[in-house]
Design a protein around this motif. Structure first.
Motif, PDB file in Angstrom:
ATOM      1  N   GLY A  91       0.817  -1.227   0.000  1.00  0.00           N
ATOM      2  CA  GLY A  91       0.000   0.000   0.000  1.00  0.00           C
ATOM      3  C   GLY A  91       0.848   1.273   0.000  1.00  0.00           C
ATOM      4  O   GLY A  91       0.445   2.283   0.583  1.00  0.00           O
ATOM      5  N   ILE A  92       2.019   1.217  -0.642  1.00  0.00           N
ATOM      6  CA  ILE A  92       2.906   2.398  -0.640  1.00  0.00           C
ATOM      7  C   ILE A  92       2.518   3.301  -1.813  1.00  0.00           C
ATOM      8  O   ILE A  92       2.384   2.837  -2.947  1.00  0.00           O
ATOM      9  N   ASP A  93       2.355   4.608  -1.507  1.00  0.00           N
ATOM     10  CA  ASP A  93       1.912   5.484  -2.599  1.00  0.00           C
ATOM     11  C   ASP A  93       2.909   6.612  -2.898  1.00  0.00           C
ATOM     12  O   ASP A  93       2.588   7.555  -3.613  1.00  0.00           O
ATOM     13  N   ASN A  94       4.104   6.536  -2.324  1.00  0.00           N
ATOM     14  CA  ASN A  94       5.068   7.631  -2.603  1.00  0.00           C
ATOM     15  C   ASN A  94       6.317   7.154  -3.344  1.00  0.00           C
ATOM     16  O   ASN A  94       7.368   7.751  -3.218  1.00  0.00           O
ATOM     17  N   ILE A  95       6.168   6.048  -4.077  1.00  0.00           N
ATOM     18  CA  ILE A  95       7.298   5.609  -4.921  1.00  0.00           C
ATOM     19  C   ILE A  95       6.893   5.715  -6.394  1.00  0.00           C
ATOM     20  O   ILE A  95       5.867   5.151  -6.802  1.00  0.00           O
ATOM     21  N   GLU A  96       7.688   6.469  -7.150  1.00  0.00           N
ATOM     22  CA  GLU A  96       7.508   6.492  -8.610  1.00  0.00           C
ATOM     23  C   GLU A  96       8.528   5.512  -9.178  1.00  0.00           C
ATOM     24  O   GLU A  96       9.737   5.770  -9.111  1.00  0.00           O
ATOM     25  N   LEU A  97       8.050   4.380  -9.657  1.00  0.00           N
ATOM     26  CA  LEU A  97       8.967   3.326 -10.126  1.00  0.00           C
ATOM     27  C   LEU A  97       9.077   3.391 -11.646  1.00  0.00           C
ATOM     28  O   LEU A  97       8.061   3.412 -12.344  1.00  0.00           O
ATOM     29  N   ILE A  98      10.315   3.440 -12.128  1.00  0.00           N
ATOM     30  CA  ILE A  98      10.542   3.624 -13.567  1.00  0.00           C
ATOM     31  C   ILE A  98      11.355   2.450 -14.100  1.00  0.00           C
ATOM     32  O   ILE A  98      12.411   2.121 -13.554  1.00  0.00           O
ATOM     33  N   ASN A  99      10.853   1.834 -15.170  1.00  0.00           N
ATOM     34  CA  ASN A  99      11.571   0.704 -15.776  1.00  0.00           C
ATOM     35  C   ASN A  99      12.355   1.202 -16.989  1.00  0.00           C
ATOM     36  O   ASN A  99      11.880   1.189 -18.110  1.00  0.00           O
ATOM     37  N   GLU A 100      13.572   1.696 -16.703  1.00  0.00           N
ATOM     38  CA  GLU A 100      14.411   2.266 -17.773  1.00  0.00           C
ATOM     39  C   GLU A 100      15.874   1.993 -17.452  1.00  0.00           C
ATOM     40  O   GLU A 100      16.224   1.727 -16.305  1.00  0.00           O
ATOM     41  N   ASP A 101      16.708   2.164 -18.475  1.00  0.00           N
ATOM     42  CA  ASP A 101      18.144   2.217 -18.249  1.00  0.00           C
ATOM     43  C   ASP A 101      18.440   3.621 -17.701  1.00  0.00           C
ATOM     44  O   ASP A 101      18.182   4.619 -18.379  1.00  0.00           O
ATOM     45  N   ALA A 102      18.974   3.678 -16.495  1.00  0.00           N
ATOM     46  CA  ALA A 102      19.178   4.992 -15.857  1.00  0.00           C
ATOM     47  C   ALA A 102      20.113   5.888 -16.660  1.00  0.00           C
ATOM     48  O   ALA A 102      20.069   7.114 -16.521  1.00  0.00           O
ATOM     49  N   LEU A 103      20.926   5.292 -17.504  1.00  0.00           N
ATOM     50  CA  LEU A 103      21.854   6.109 -18.301  1.00  0.00           C
ATOM     51  C   LEU A 103      21.146   6.800 -19.455  1.00  0.00           C
ATOM     52  O   LEU A 103      21.634   7.771 -20.010  1.00  0.00           O
ATOM     53  N   ASN A 104      19.980   6.242 -19.847  1.00  0.00           N
ATOM     54  CA  ASN A 104      19.280   6.784 -21.018  1.00  0.00           C
ATOM     55  C   ASN A 104      17.938   7.404 -20.681  1.00  0.00           C
ATOM     56  O   ASN A 104      17.033   7.412 -21.507  1.00  0.00           O
ATOM     57  N   THR A 105      17.805   7.858 -19.459  1.00  0.00           N
ATOM     58  CA  THR A 105      16.525   8.478 -19.114  1.00  0.00           C
ATOM     59  C   THR A 105      16.782   9.771 -18.327  1.00  0.00           C
ATOM     60  O   THR A 105      17.764   9.855 -17.586  1.00  0.00           O
ATOM     61  N   ASP A 106      15.920  10.756 -18.549  1.00  0.00           N
ATOM     62  CA  ASP A 106      16.053  11.993 -17.774  1.00  0.00           C
ATOM     63  C   ASP A 106      15.463  11.756 -16.394  1.00  0.00           C
ATOM     64  O   ASP A 106      14.409  11.143 -16.269  1.00  0.00           O
ATOM     65  N   PHE A 107      16.138  12.257 -15.374  1.00  0.00           N
ATOM     66  CA  PHE A 107      15.624  12.054 -14.027  1.00  0.00           C
ATOM     67  C   PHE A 107      14.603  13.141 -13.703  1.00  0.00           C
ATOM     68  O   PHE A 107      14.850  14.325 -13.957  1.00  0.00           O
ATOM     69  N   PRO A 108      13.462  12.727 -13.099  1.00  0.00           N
ATOM     70  CA  PRO A 108      12.557  13.762 -12.566  1.00  0.00           C
ATOM     71  C   PRO A 108      13.269  14.520 -11.447  1.00  0.00           C
ATOM     72  O   PRO A 108      14.324  14.100 -10.981  1.00  0.00           O
ATOM     73  N   LYS A 109      12.680  15.614 -11.004  1.00  0.00           N
ATOM     74  CA  LYS A 109      13.328  16.461  -9.980  1.00  0.00           C
ATOM     75  C   LYS A 109      13.507  15.692  -8.660  1.00  0.00           C
ATOM     76  O   LYS A 109      12.601  14.984  -8.219  1.00  0.00           O
ATOM     77  N   PHE A 110      14.675  15.830  -8.068  1.00  0.00           N
ATOM     78  CA  PHE A 110      14.958  15.179  -6.784  1.00  0.00           C
ATOM     79  C   PHE A 110      15.939  16.066  -6.024  1.00  0.00           C
ATOM     80  O   PHE A 110      16.563  16.957  -6.620  1.00  0.00           O
ATOM     81  N   ASN A 111      16.101  15.840  -4.712  1.00  0.00           N
ATOM     82  CA  ASN A 111      17.130  16.618  -4.005  1.00  0.00           C
ATOM     83  C   ASN A 111      18.171  15.742  -3.301  1.00  0.00           C
ATOM     84  O   ASN A 111      19.188  16.247  -2.853  1.00  0.00           O
ATOM     85  N   LYS A 112      17.909  14.429  -3.200  1.00  0.00           N
ATOM     86  CA  LYS A 112      18.923  13.533  -2.628  1.00  0.00           C
ATOM     87  C   LYS A 112      18.985  12.251  -3.453  1.00  0.00           C
ATOM     88  O   LYS A 112      18.002  11.903  -4.140  1.00  0.00           O
ATOM     89  N   ILE A 113      20.111  11.592  -3.376  1.00  0.00           N
ATOM     90  CA  ILE A 113      20.251  10.295  -4.056  1.00  0.00           C
ATOM     91  C   ILE A 113      20.714   9.282  -3.010  1.00  0.00           C
ATOM     92  O   ILE A 113      21.595   9.589  -2.202  1.00  0.00           O
ATOM     93  N   VAL A 114      20.104   8.112  -3.036  1.00  0.00           N
ATOM     94  CA  VAL A 114      20.604   6.998  -2.217  1.00  0.00           C
ATOM     95  C   VAL A 114      20.611   5.785  -3.143  1.00  0.00           C
ATOM     96  O   VAL A 114      19.575   5.412  -3.689  1.00  0.00           O
ATOM     97  N   SER A 115      21.774   5.192  -3.375  1.00  0.00           N
ATOM     98  CA  SER A 115      21.821   4.062  -4.310  1.00  0.00           C
ATOM     99  C   SER A 115      22.952   3.101  -4.013  1.00  0.00           C
ATOM    100  O   SER A 115      24.069   3.519  -3.727  1.00  0.00           O
ATOM    101  N   ASN A 116      22.611   1.823  -4.100  1.00  0.00           N
ATOM    102  CA  ASN A 116      23.613   0.767  -4.166  1.00  0.00           C
ATOM    103  C   ASN A 116      23.769   0.505  -5.664  1.00  0.00           C
ATOM    104  O   ASN A 116      22.968  -0.182  -6.272  1.00  0.00           O
TER     105      ASN A 116
END
Ligand SMILES: C[S@@+](CC[C@H](N)C(=O)[O-])C[C@H]1O[C@@H](n2cnc3c(N)ncnc32)[C@H](O)[C@@H]1O
Length: 293
Positions: free
Chosen positions: A103-128
């Motif tokens: 029931g999570i409603d605050n995740i926008e999940l995108i199925n793309e190659d991150a190298l070939n997609t424009d990122f929507p606006k964000f202010n922090k990054i957390v990634s493994n």
């Protein structure tokens, strides 16, 4: 073999490991090396990584390579919004279902190659991060405005991010990052923290963008090309490195470039590449900018 359990942290780790394994088994997943699919199974480290980002309910977080959501679901609890990008469509679908089931409603999940997609606006990054895109994705992050990034890389890669002129880790990456971001080493993770365990140790770093350097903003293109040319020949003299990597600065004819460079009387030409600081390379880029194609 069953893992040895000594403490509460061990119990949590076993449960994250079991959870990961059962999600993968239920979906018949064999993780793929080509996508860098080594999933975090250490819940203590997960907590630590997320805490490094100091998240609050105004943050919009970007996560590259969300996998089955090990970090994502926890980030979403603390942030206003998470933008999660996962390239593998099968893994993406598993996470999509987990998001819905929880029931999570605050995740926008995108199925793309991150190298070939424009990122929507964000202010922090957390990634493994998937290790095979470490370099291009780091440079891509730096094209965006953000407050901070908590990123996990292979330890060997992370070591090359900090400038230590004249050491073996001094690289194009460190010379490029010098003007663009501050790098702080935060933690190491052993292979045991992942399933399947990779062969290498991982390092968590904090990357904070630097104020735009006034000269870099006009010379960025030339600096990028020159750094690329130079660091292909770290042990050579600057002039020889430029000539040997002439294609990077727009030349095919060795003689032509040598005679053009010989018109400049620059002391840096006789320095070894490994001993030239980013400031030196900036000075060189300004001096020869007009001949860079
Ligand atoms: C190291 S795993 C991390 C998964 C999860 N975040 C975790 O910590 O357990 C990297 C993930 O990135 C995905 N990936 C690989 N290349 C990608 C790309 N170019 N764009 C987006 N995702 C990618 C992989 O499929 C994998 O799920």
């Amino acid at each position: 073999m069953s893992p040895r359990i000594n403490s509460q942290a061990d119990i949590e780790n076993v449960s994250l490991f079991q959870e990961t394994k059962s999600i993968l088994q239920d979906n018949n997943i064999k993780l793929k090396k080509k996508y860098g699919q080594n999933y975090l199974i250490d819940s203590f480290k997960r907590k630590k990584i997320i805490n490094f980002a100091n998240l609050n309910n105004e943050d919009t977080v970007l996560e590259i390579g969300s996998g089955i959501g090990t970090l994502s679901l926890e980030i979403a609890k603390k942030a206003k919004k998470l933008i999660a990008i996962e390239q593998d469509p099968i893994i993406y679908n598993i996470l999509r279902k987990r998001i819905k089931d929880n029931g999570i409603d605050n995740i926008e999940l995108i199925n793309e190659d991150a190298l070939n997609t424009d990122f929507p606006k964000f202010n922090k990054i957390v990634s493994n991060l998937p290790y095979q895109i470490s370099s291009p994705i780091t440079f891509k992050f730096l094209e965006y405005n953000f407050d901070l990034a908590i990123l996990m890389y292979q330890k060997e890669f992370a070591k090359r991010m900090k400038v230590n002129v004249s050491t073996k880790n001094y690289s194009r990456l460190s010379a490029m990052l010098y003007f663009k971001g501050n790098v702080e080493f935060l933690d190491d993770l052993s292979p045991k923290a992942f399933f399947p365990p990779p062969k290498i140790t991982s390092t968590v770093i904090k990357l904070t963008p630097k104020e735009k350097h006034p000269e870099m903003s006009i010379i960025n293109n030339e600096y990028t090309k020159i750094a690329k040319a130079l660091f292909q020949h770290k042990k050579k003299k600057v002039i020889n490195a430029l000539i040997d990597s002439r294609h990077e600065i727009g030349y095919s004819d060795k003689k032509e470039l040598r005679s053009i460079l010989n018109k400049y009387d620059l002391a840096i030409f006789n320095e070894k590449v490994i001993a030239t600081s980013p400031e030196d390379i900036l000075g060189l880029s300004i001096a020869i900018k007009d001949i860079i194609k």
